[in-house]
Design a protein around this motif. Structure first.
Motif, PDB file in Angstrom:
ATOM      1  N   SER A 162       0.827  -1.213   0.000  1.00 49.82           N
ATOM      2  CA  SER A 162       0.000   0.000   0.000  1.00 49.82           C
ATOM      3  C   SER A 162       0.857   1.258   0.000  1.00 49.82           C
ATOM      4  O   SER A 162       0.450   2.287  -0.488  1.00 49.82           O
ATOM      5  N   LYS A 163       2.069   1.177   0.555  1.00 47.78           N
ATOM      6  CA  LYS A 163       2.930   2.358   0.614  1.00 47.78           C
ATOM      7  C   LYS A 163       3.450   2.741  -0.771  1.00 47.78           C
ATOM      8  O   LYS A 163       3.561   3.903  -1.093  1.00 47.78           O
ATOM      9  N   HIS A 215      -2.307   3.297  -2.728  1.00 51.53           N
ATOM     10  CA  HIS A 215      -3.645   2.914  -2.309  1.00 51.53           C
ATOM     11  C   HIS A 215      -3.619   2.498  -0.853  1.00 51.53           C
ATOM     12  O   HIS A 215      -2.666   1.886  -0.378  1.00 51.53           O
ATOM     13  N   ALA A 216      -4.693   2.802  -0.164  1.00 47.08           N
ATOM     14  CA  ALA A 216      -4.840   2.349   1.209  1.00 47.08           C
ATOM     15  C   ALA A 216      -5.092   0.849   1.188  1.00 47.08           C
ATOM     16  O   ALA A 216      -5.519   0.296   0.176  1.00 47.08           O
ATOM     17  N   HIS A 261      -8.898   1.746  -1.403  1.00 50.48           N
ATOM     18  CA  HIS A 261      -9.217   3.139  -1.699  1.00 50.48           C
ATOM     19  C   HIS A 261      -7.943   3.916  -1.991  1.00 50.48           C
ATOM     20  O   HIS A 261      -6.895   3.625  -1.426  1.00 50.48           O
ATOM     21  N   THR A 262      -8.052   4.901  -2.855  1.00 49.08           N
ATOM     22  CA  THR A 262      -6.900   5.743  -3.163  1.00 49.08           C
ATOM     23  C   THR A 262      -6.601   6.631  -1.964  1.00 49.08           C
ATOM     24  O   THR A 262      -7.496   7.230  -1.386  1.00 49.08           O
ATOM     25  N   LYS A 263      -5.344   6.708  -1.610  1.00 51.53           N
ATOM     26  CA  LYS A 263      -4.906   7.520  -0.475  1.00 51.53           C
ATOM     27  C   LYS A 263      -5.022   8.996  -0.833  1.00 51.53           C
ATOM     28  O   LYS A 263      -4.568   9.413  -1.896  1.00 51.53           O
ATOM     29  N   ARG A 264      -5.663   9.780   0.030  1.00 54.78           N
ATOM     30  CA  ARG A 264      -5.800  11.212  -0.214  1.00 54.78           C
ATOM     31  C   ARG A 264      -4.477  11.901   0.044  1.00 54.78           C
ATOM     32  O   ARG A 264      -3.796  11.600   1.017  1.00 54.78           O
ATOM     33  N   SER A 279      -1.956  14.720   1.319  1.00 48.37           N
ATOM     34  CA  SER A 279      -1.957  15.560   2.509  1.00 48.37           C
ATOM     35  C   SER A 279      -2.321  16.993   2.156  1.00 48.37           C
ATOM     36  O   SER A 279      -1.871  17.524   1.138  1.00 48.37           O
ATOM     37  N   ASP A 291       5.373  11.140   2.355  1.00 45.69           N
ATOM     38  CA  ASP A 291       4.164  10.335   2.310  1.00 45.69           C
ATOM     39  C   ASP A 291       2.969  11.116   2.814  1.00 45.69           C
ATOM     40  O   ASP A 291       1.958  10.566   3.165  1.00 45.69           O
TER      41      ASP A 291
END
Length: 167
Positions: free
Chosen positions: A4-5, A9-10, A14-17, A19, A166
Motif C-alpha cells: 500500500s505504501k 492505495h490504502a 481506496h486511493t490515499k488522499r 496531505s 508520504d
C-alpha cells in the motif's frame, strides 16, 4: 503485489488522499514542513488567544473564562497538556503527515504557554498588568527569531521522488 505504501492505495483498496500540507506548502521538504507549521501555529494561536482574552476582558456577551468547579483554567494548562502529547507522540516512528500535524500542534501548545509566561514567572495573574507585557514581548521575539531562522536556512526543496514525502 505492490504494498500500500508504494502503490498509493490504502489497504482497503481506496486511493490515499494527498496531505493538505502538500497543497499548502508545495516544494517544502517533509522534515521542514513541521517547523513551518509550528511557526504558523504559534503566531496564529498567540494572536487568537490575545483577541479572545481581550474579548473576555471587555465583557463581550457570550465570551467568558473556562472554569471547572469555580476555578479559572488558564490556557497555559491546555498548552502544557498539548506539548506533553506532542512530546510523547514524537517518540514513535511517524510519517511526514504526522510530523506536519505534530509541528502544528507543537506551535499551538507553545503559544498557549508563552502567552501566559508572565503569570508563570510571577505566579500572579498579571495578564493585563504592566508585567504581562513580558509575555507579549517573548511571543513576538519567538515569532521573529523562528521566522528569521526559517527564512535564512531555507532548506532543500522537496522532490517528486522524495521517499519520505508520504504526506
Amino acid at each position: 503485489m505492490k504494498s500500500s505504501k508504494t502503490s498509493g492505495h490504502a489497504p482497503s483498496g481506496h486511493t490515499k488522499r494527498p496531505s493538505p500540507w502538500l497543497r499548502l506548502l508545495p516544494g517544502i521538504s517533509p522534515k521542514r514542513r513541521g517547523f513551518i507549521l509550528a511557526w504558523w501555529g504559534f503566531a496564529v494561536t498567540f494572536g487568537g488567544m490575545r483577541l479572545l482574552t481581550w474579548l473576555i476582558h471587555i465583557d463581550v456577551a457570550g465570551v467568558g473564562d473556562m472554569q471547572a468547579g469555580g476555578v479559572h483554567i488558564h490556557h497555559y494548562v491546555w498548552g502544557i497538556l498539548l506539548l506533553a502529547v506532542v512530546g510523547a507522540a514524537s517518540l514513535a516512528d511517524r510519517t511526514a503527515r504526522a510530523r506536519a500535524w505534530m509541528g502544528l500542534a507543537y506551535g499551538v501548545g507553545l503559544a498557549l504557554v508563552v502567552d501566559e509566561a508572565a503569570l508563570l514567572i510571577s505566579l500572579e495573574d498579571v495578564y493585563w498588568d504592566t508585567e504581562g507585557g513580558f509575555s507579549i514581548a517573548l511571543a513576538i521575539a519567538v515569532i521573529a527569531v523562528a521566522g528569521s531562522v526559517l527564512a535564512m536556512t531555507r532548506g532543500r526543496r522537496a522532490s517528486k521522488n522524495d521517499p519520505e514525502d508520504d504526506g
